[in-house]
Each structure stands twice: as C-alpha cells, then as structure tokens.
Design a protein around this motif. Structure first.
Motif, PDB file in Angstrom:
ATOM      1  N   ILE A  33     -42.052 -25.498 -34.988  1.00  0.00           N
ATOM      2  CA  ILE A  33     -40.659 -25.515 -35.368  1.00  0.00           C
ATOM      3  C   ILE A  33     -40.440 -25.863 -36.682  1.00  0.00           C
ATOM      4  CG2 ILE A  33     -38.627 -26.703 -34.583  1.00  0.00           C
ATOM      5  CD1 ILE A  33     -39.294 -27.072 -31.992  1.00  0.00           C
ATOM      6  N   MET A  34     -41.147 -26.753 -37.100  1.00  0.00           N
ATOM      7  CA  MET A  34     -40.960 -27.292 -38.610  1.00  0.00           C
ATOM      8  C   MET A  34     -41.522 -25.959 -39.545  1.00  0.00           C
ATOM      9  SD  MET A  34     -40.278 -30.390 -38.848  1.00  0.00           S
ATOM     10  CE  MET A  34     -39.188 -30.206 -37.125  1.00  0.00           C
ATOM     11  N   ASP A  35     -42.482 -25.119 -39.061  1.00  0.00           N
ATOM     12  CA  ASP A  35     -42.825 -23.893 -39.662  1.00  0.00           C
ATOM     13  C   ASP A  35     -41.548 -22.738 -39.727  1.00  0.00           C
ATOM     14  OD1 ASP A  35     -44.572 -22.481 -41.063  1.00  0.00           O
ATOM     15  OD2 ASP A  35     -45.175 -21.214 -39.389  1.00  0.00           O
ATOM     16  N   ILE A  74     -31.401 -43.191 -30.135  1.00  0.00           N
ATOM     17  CA  ILE A  74     -31.767 -44.587 -29.147  1.00  0.00           C
ATOM     18  C   ILE A  74     -32.933 -45.079 -29.251  1.00  0.00           C
ATOM     19  CG2 ILE A  74     -31.953 -45.119 -26.946  1.00  0.00           C
ATOM     20  CD1 ILE A  74     -29.103 -45.042 -27.180  1.00  0.00           C
ATOM     21  N   ASP A  75     -33.866 -44.252 -29.624  1.00  0.00           N
ATOM     22  CA  ASP A  75     -35.329 -44.817 -29.906  1.00  0.00           C
ATOM     23  C   ASP A  75     -35.100 -45.840 -31.157  1.00  0.00           C
ATOM     24  OD1 ASP A  75     -38.162 -45.340 -29.851  1.00  0.00           O
ATOM     25  OD2 ASP A  75     -38.574 -43.943 -31.311  1.00  0.00           O
ATOM     26  N   ALA A  76     -34.543 -45.283 -32.224  1.00  0.00           N
ATOM     27  CA  ALA A  76     -34.390 -46.257 -33.237  1.00  0.00           C
ATOM     28  C   ALA A  76     -33.518 -47.372 -32.932  1.00  0.00           C
ATOM     29  CB  ALA A  76     -33.680 -45.387 -34.472  1.00  0.00           C
ATOM     30  N   ILE A  92     -46.370 -37.371 -37.242  1.00  0.00           N
ATOM     31  CA  ILE A  92     -46.689 -38.541 -37.993  1.00  0.00           C
ATOM     32  C   ILE A  92     -47.959 -39.261 -37.583  1.00  0.00           C
ATOM     33  CG2 ILE A  92     -46.086 -40.737 -39.203  1.00  0.00           C
ATOM     34  CD1 ILE A  92     -43.162 -39.473 -39.187  1.00  0.00           C
ATOM     35  N   ASP A  93     -47.719 -39.783 -36.061  1.00  0.00           N
ATOM     36  CA  ASP A  93     -48.585 -40.416 -35.164  1.00  0.00           C
ATOM     37  C   ASP A  93     -50.178 -39.664 -35.459  1.00  0.00           C
ATOM     38  OD1 ASP A  93     -46.665 -42.142 -35.057  1.00  0.00           O
ATOM     39  OD2 ASP A  93     -46.840 -42.381 -32.827  1.00  0.00           O
ATOM     40  N   THR A  94     -50.011 -38.313 -35.164  1.00  0.00           N
ATOM     41  CA  THR A  94     -51.232 -37.452 -35.331  1.00  0.00           C
ATOM     42  C   THR A  94     -51.929 -37.750 -36.501  1.00  0.00           C
ATOM     43  OG1 THR A  94     -50.107 -36.000 -33.510  1.00  0.00           O
ATOM     44  CG2 THR A  94     -52.112 -35.095 -34.811  1.00  0.00           C
ATOM     45  N   SER A 134     -29.705 -32.919 -28.385  1.00  0.00           N
ATOM     46  CA  SER A 134     -30.606 -33.647 -27.607  1.00  0.00           C
ATOM     47  C   SER A 134     -31.651 -34.646 -27.990  1.00  0.00           C
ATOM     48  CB  SER A 134     -31.259 -32.876 -26.440  1.00  0.00           C
ATOM     49  OG  SER A 134     -32.138 -32.144 -26.860  1.00  0.00           O
ATOM     50  N   VAL A 135     -32.175 -34.201 -29.285  1.00  0.00           N
ATOM     51  CA  VAL A 135     -33.486 -34.952 -30.003  1.00  0.00           C
ATOM     52  C   VAL A 135     -32.408 -35.803 -30.981  1.00  0.00           C
ATOM     53  CG1 VAL A 135     -35.117 -34.487 -31.722  1.00  0.00           C
ATOM     54  CG2 VAL A 135     -34.862 -32.767 -30.099  1.00  0.00           C
ATOM     55  N   THR A 136     -31.403 -35.579 -31.273  1.00  0.00           N
ATOM     56  CA  THR A 136     -30.597 -36.717 -32.073  1.00  0.00           C
ATOM     57  C   THR A 136     -30.163 -37.753 -31.159  1.00  0.00           C
ATOM     58  OG1 THR A 136     -29.627 -34.836 -33.445  1.00  0.00           O
ATOM     59  CG2 THR A 136     -28.423 -37.167 -33.379  1.00  0.00           C
TER      60      THR A 136
END
Ligand SMILES: NC(=O)c1ccc[n+]([C@@H]2O[C@H](COP(=O)([O-])OP(=O)(O)OC[C@H]3O[C@@H](n4cnc5c(N)ncnc54)[C@H](O)[C@@H]3O)[C@@H](O)[C@H]2O)c1
Ligand SMILES: [Fe+2]
Length: 398
Positions: free
Chosen positions: A41-43, A194-196, A101-103, A187-189
């Motif tokens: 997706i970033m690509d 909420i994670d933050a 980032i975690d990878t 949905s990602v937002t």
C-alpha cells in the motif's frame, strides 16, 4: 534509589509537516545502504518512491522489502533479515504503520545479536550489542512505535503475539510527518487513534507511571481526545491529523517508559487468534476494562474525565472518573467500533479459547501494571462481557 525512574526515547525525533524531507540527511548519517521495510500500500501511494528519492539525493543506496502484509509475524522477520544480509545493507528504514516499524525493529536487533526473535521474550535473551541504525517513519497516528523499545511479533507456530521490550529495540531516529497519514482510511484512523488513546490512558494509570511519563501521557490524551473524531470525520483536516500524529508519538513515549496495562494484555491474544486489527481489539476492551479498573484509579481517571468534559471540573473525582469511562464509550460508538461478536467472531470458538487468552494475557506481564490487578477469572469474565459489549449503554461491569 528512591523515586528512581528512566525515560528512553530515540536519539532524534524529527516532527512536523514535510519532515520527511529530512530523511536524506538522517540516512547519510546512518549508513551507506538501507533496507526499506514497507508494504504494497505504501508503494502504491508513492511513499516508497518519495523515500528513495530523498536517499538518492544523498547517494544512499537502498533495497526495498514490501512483504509486510498483515500485523507482523516471525516469517516476515526471517525473510527481510535474509535480504538485509544478502544485500549487505548497514541500516534499516521502516515506512508504514506499526506493522512495518515492528518488523524493522526485530531485524535491526537480530542483525547484530543473532538468534530467533522469540528468544528475546521476557528477557530470556538480552540484546547486548547495539542494533544497526533504524529510521522509523510512521504513516498511522497510532502505535507510537517510532518512539518505543517494544516490538510485537506473532509466533506463527503457536499463535502468540510476542511482546518484546528491551532498550536495543528503540529506533535511532523517528521522522513523524503528519502529511503521510492523510491517506489513512477511516477504519484505520479509528483503530489506530484508539490504540494511541489506550497507550496514553494506560501509561497514565499504570502502576509504573512517573512524572516524565505523566507529562507525555497527559499531553497525548488532550491531543487525541480533542482531535480523533475530527480526523475520523474529515481525513483531510490537516490540523487534526497533525495533532493526532503528535499525540500518538507522545503516547508512545509515555507507555514505553510506564508500560501498558490490562487492555493491551487482553488485546494481544484476541489479535493473535482472531486477526482483529490491534487498534480495534483495544477499543473493544477499553471501556469495560476502564470500568473494571475505575475504583482503583479514581484521581487519574478524573483527570481524563476533565479532559473530555469541562463540566467535570465542578464534579467530584468519583463523578469525573465516571465521565471518563462513559466518554470513552461514546467515542468508541462515534468511531463505529464493533464488539467482538459484531466483528464476526463466532461465540463457540471464542468461548473455547477464553482460558488460553486469559493465560496468555497474564503471561505477558501487562495486567500486573493495571491499577486493579485482575485474577485469571476476572480476565475471563471481562472477555465474556466484551464479546457482546454495547457501546451505547452502561454495561455494568463490576
Ligand atoms: N511496538 C509498539 O510499541 C507497538 C504499539 C502498539 C501496537 N503495535 C503493533 O503495531 C501493529 C499495528 O500497527 P498499526 O495500527 O499502525 O497498523 P498497520 O501497520 O497494521 O496498518 C494497518 C493498515 O493500514 C495501512 N496503512 C497504514 N498507513 C496508511 C496510510 N497513511 N494510508 C493508507 N493506508 C495506510 C497499512 O498498509 C495496513 O494495511 C500491531 O501488530 C500492534 O501489535 C506496536
Ligand atoms: Fe497498542
């Protein structure tokens, strides 16, 4: 050592609109050849090419790994580490959400310390050698992983989301450019926001909180409470996106130094077994777990209630703490957070793993930092309550 505390951060944090322009300089200081860890997706969005252009300007060679297709597993870590070695890269750049980032964190540590990533769980193996440099570039306003010494990698042989925390996993440099979050779907937002918020709240009520983490947690809670719904309703609201990126970063700085608590402890097993995105699994638990914890954290939750509602200023701390819980529940409702059943999880398979999930939650250590430390039975009860949780009413959690 009375009142001893520690506060770790990346060596450098670049922050603000267009701060991605600093990538070339930071990369030139980090090494000669980078492995970029990202996803398709970033690509497609052109972000990978933007990064490569900044690297080219500084003559930094690079190779790209786009294999992060879901929340990270040990399989991605092995694949990308092989690529790093084959291509003789001397540092990593992560570009994406917490998954990329975690990878990259795991690769940076394994490159110099060796072994399997799971070896580092619960400090069984300590990374004594410095990791290779890691420049973390988040594209979600969520995990705060760019500023934490935590990595969460799923062990594909037993479906456990391994939470690994050691200083060597801290990225060297963070570049937090809110413009990269504009393309984040609704949905990602919602999930990442909420994670933050969960990070900031859990860091603030954690038994391990201290004045430095309180500073970051309080500021993070204010920014997120005042801007998450705005960013969700209008993804192009740059001010709201910017505030969310800053809030998520501060929440990350807070929880990596104060720890998360029961919400995260219970959330990881749901993610590992039912593939619920991390932010959603937190949101599905957050109001019920805060209700459970409330009486052991009245004053701290009262502060949160007063951030949500100025009316809480004239209330007692107990009343303000209740406002905090109901406001979090309302926010989840407005962000269209489903409960576990609404997400599509079947009751029977869920029931059959409640005991395993409670054990995995306790084994992670996070519940032990909660203001009210739960028993296994209490964790199981909370899973049952959250399965059909109604975000529109008070669900009467003990
Ligand atoms: N290390 C830590 O401190 C920490 C803290 C919390 C969570 N986590 C972990 O992070 C992972 C979740 O990360 P996340 O919530 O950022 O989600 P994610 O990285 O899994 O991304 C979710 C989806 O959103 C897409 N996406 C990301 N940014 C986008 C953008 N700007 N535009 C369009 N699409 C975009 C991604 O390609 C992906 O498909 C979980 O594995 C979780 O356990 C780690
Ligand atoms: Fe999280």
């Amino acid at each position: 050592m009375d009142n001893y505390a520690v506060f770790r951060t990346p060596q450098t944090i670049n922050y603000g609109r267009n701060s991605l322009e600093k990538l070339g300089n930071e990369a030139a200081l980090s090494g000669k050849k980078a492995l970029i860890i990202s996803d398709k997706i970033m690509d497609t969005l052109g972000y990978v090419n933007s990064c490569r252009n900044y690297l080219s300007k500084e003559n930094v060679e690079n190779v790209v790994y786009l294999g992060v297709e879901s929340e990270p597993t040990d399989k991605y870590v092995t694949e990308a580490l092989e690529l790093l070695k084959a291509e003789q890269c001397d540092f990593v750049i992560s570009l994406g959400g917490g998954s990329c980032i975690d990878t990259a964190k795991a690769i940076a540590v394994l490159a110099t310390n060796g072994g399997y990533i799971g070896d580092y769980m619960r400090g069984n193996k300590i990374a004594k050698e410095a990791a290779i440099p890691h420049i973390a570039i988040p594209t979600t306003a969520g995990t705060g992983s760019e500023a934490t010494d935590v990595t969460v990698i799923t062990n594909t042989s037993n479906d456990v989301k391994m939470m690994i925390k050691q200083p060597a996993f801290m990225p060297t440099v963070a570049i937090v450019d809110p413009l990269l979050t504009i393309t984040s779907p609704q949905s990602v937002t919602a999930a990442t926001g909420i994670d933050a918020l969960s990070h900031a709240i859990e860091a603030y009520i954690s038994r391990l909180s201290h004045p430095m983490t309180d500073m970051a947690a309080l500021s993070g809670m204010k920014l997120i409470v005042n801007n998450l719904l705005k960013a969700y309703e209008d993804g192009e609201n740059l001010d709201a996106r910017e505030a969310m990126s800053l809030g998520a970063l501060q929440a990350g700085m807070a929880f990596t130094n104060a720890s998360v608590c029961l919400v995260h402890g219970m959330s990881r097993p749901i993610g590992a077994l039912f593939h619920v995105p991390h932010g959603y699994s937190n949101a599905m638990l957050l109001p019920a777990v805060l209700e459970f914890s409330k009486d052991s954290s009245i004053d701290r939750l009262a502060d949160l209630g007063r951030i949500f509602s100025p009316e809480a200023n004239s209330k007692t701390n107990k009343e303000a703490a209740e406002i905090a819980v109901s406001s979090v529940r309302d926010l989840c409702l407005q962000l269209n957070i489903p409960n576990l059943s609404g997400f599509g999880i079947e009751k029977q398979p869920f029931e059959s793993v409640v005991s395993k999930m409670a054990n995995d939650a306790l084994a992670s250590g996070s519940p032990g930092n909660n203001p009210k430390v739960p028993t296994k039975l209490e964790i199981e009860e909370l899973y049952h309550i959250c399965f059909n949780y109604d975000f529109s009413t008070d669900n009467k959690v003990r």
